[in-house]
Design a protein around this motif. Sequence first.
Motif, PDB file in Angstrom:
ATOM      1  N   PHE A   1      -0.846   2.706  -2.272  1.00  0.00           N
ATOM      2  CA  PHE A   1      -0.471   1.305  -2.299  1.00  0.00           C
ATOM      3  C   PHE A   1      -0.619   0.683  -0.917  1.00  0.00           C
ATOM      4  O   PHE A   1      -0.335   1.294   0.091  1.00  0.00           O
ATOM      5  CB  PHE A   1       1.003   1.133  -2.739  1.00  0.00           C
TER       6      PHE A   1
ATOM      7  N   LEU B   1      -6.617  11.740   2.970  1.00  0.00           N
ATOM      8  CA  LEU B   1      -5.566  10.759   2.713  1.00  0.00           C
ATOM      9  C   LEU B   1      -6.065   9.799   1.647  1.00  0.00           C
ATOM     10  O   LEU B   1      -7.050   9.093   1.846  1.00  0.00           O
ATOM     11  CB  LEU B   1      -5.219   9.997   3.978  1.00  0.00           C
TER      12      LEU B   1
ATOM     13  N   PHE C   1       0.315   6.769   1.221  1.00  0.00           N
ATOM     14  CA  PHE C   1      -0.815   7.670   1.033  1.00  0.00           C
ATOM     15  C   PHE C   1      -0.332   8.985   0.423  1.00  0.00           C
ATOM     16  O   PHE C   1       0.795   9.410   0.631  1.00  0.00           O
ATOM     17  CB  PHE C   1      -1.488   8.015   2.364  1.00  0.00           C
TER      18      PHE C   1
ATOM     19  N   ASN D   1      -5.402   6.549  -0.690  1.00  0.00           N
ATOM     20  CA  ASN D   1      -4.600   5.323  -0.727  1.00  0.00           C
ATOM     21  C   ASN D   1      -3.858   5.201  -2.058  1.00  0.00           C
ATOM     22  O   ASN D   1      -4.457   5.274  -3.120  1.00  0.00           O
ATOM     23  CB  ASN D   1      -5.509   4.102  -0.563  1.00  0.00           C
TER      24      ASN D   1
END
Lengths: 114, 108
Positions: free
Chosen positions: B47, B43, B35, B45
């Motif tokens: 991966f 936060l 993150f 994303n």
Amino acid sequence: DAGVTQSPTHLIKTRGQQVTLRCSPKSGHDTVSWYQQALGQGPQFIFQYYEEEERQRGNFPDRFSGHQFPNYSSELNVNALLLGDSALYLCASSSPLGGGDEQFFGPGTRLTVL
Amino acid sequence: GIQVEQSPPDLILQEGANSTLRCNFSDSVNNLQWFHQNPWGQLINLFYIPSGTKQNGRLSATTVATERYSLLYISSSQTTDSGVYFCADYTNAGKSTFGDGTTLTVKP
């Protein structure tokens, strides 16, 4: 496609009070997790709700409780607030049993306890 | 429970430089995520990578589950890459553990 939403954005309380934070999961998700993030640290896992029950719990006292509703939204309740409860509270949703183990986070609720 | 160690804790780069961030895990990796936390606390994303290698533009990530580590590569860094990067593992039982993060500062 609505993402994870949280309310309120900011909250100021005094010691000893109680607070309720709310979270609506991403569309299609049925699992909600709550995290506490103190300044300068990584998020700490509080608990996870699935099928309206607490499925897992981190190292947090019983003053922290939660609830999940039939529409999968969730609440985090904190009783007898302490100064140390001041933090960013994050909600994440996922659908592990639906084949998606990736968590998506909401924008957080910043709680200040005076 | 599982322990997650991130390194380095702080990284300062000049714009255009490349960098590698690392996560070490004390136990088997289940559902590893990377993150980026923006200044407002969101936060984002990057991966979901329990194993193998993935790439998304200037970013790529590799998880070697058997050796309990993951790497995040940032190439040709930009000032907008600044922020805190977290890795986290999420067990199938529903518990997540985050590292303490790497704070990246990219200078123009």
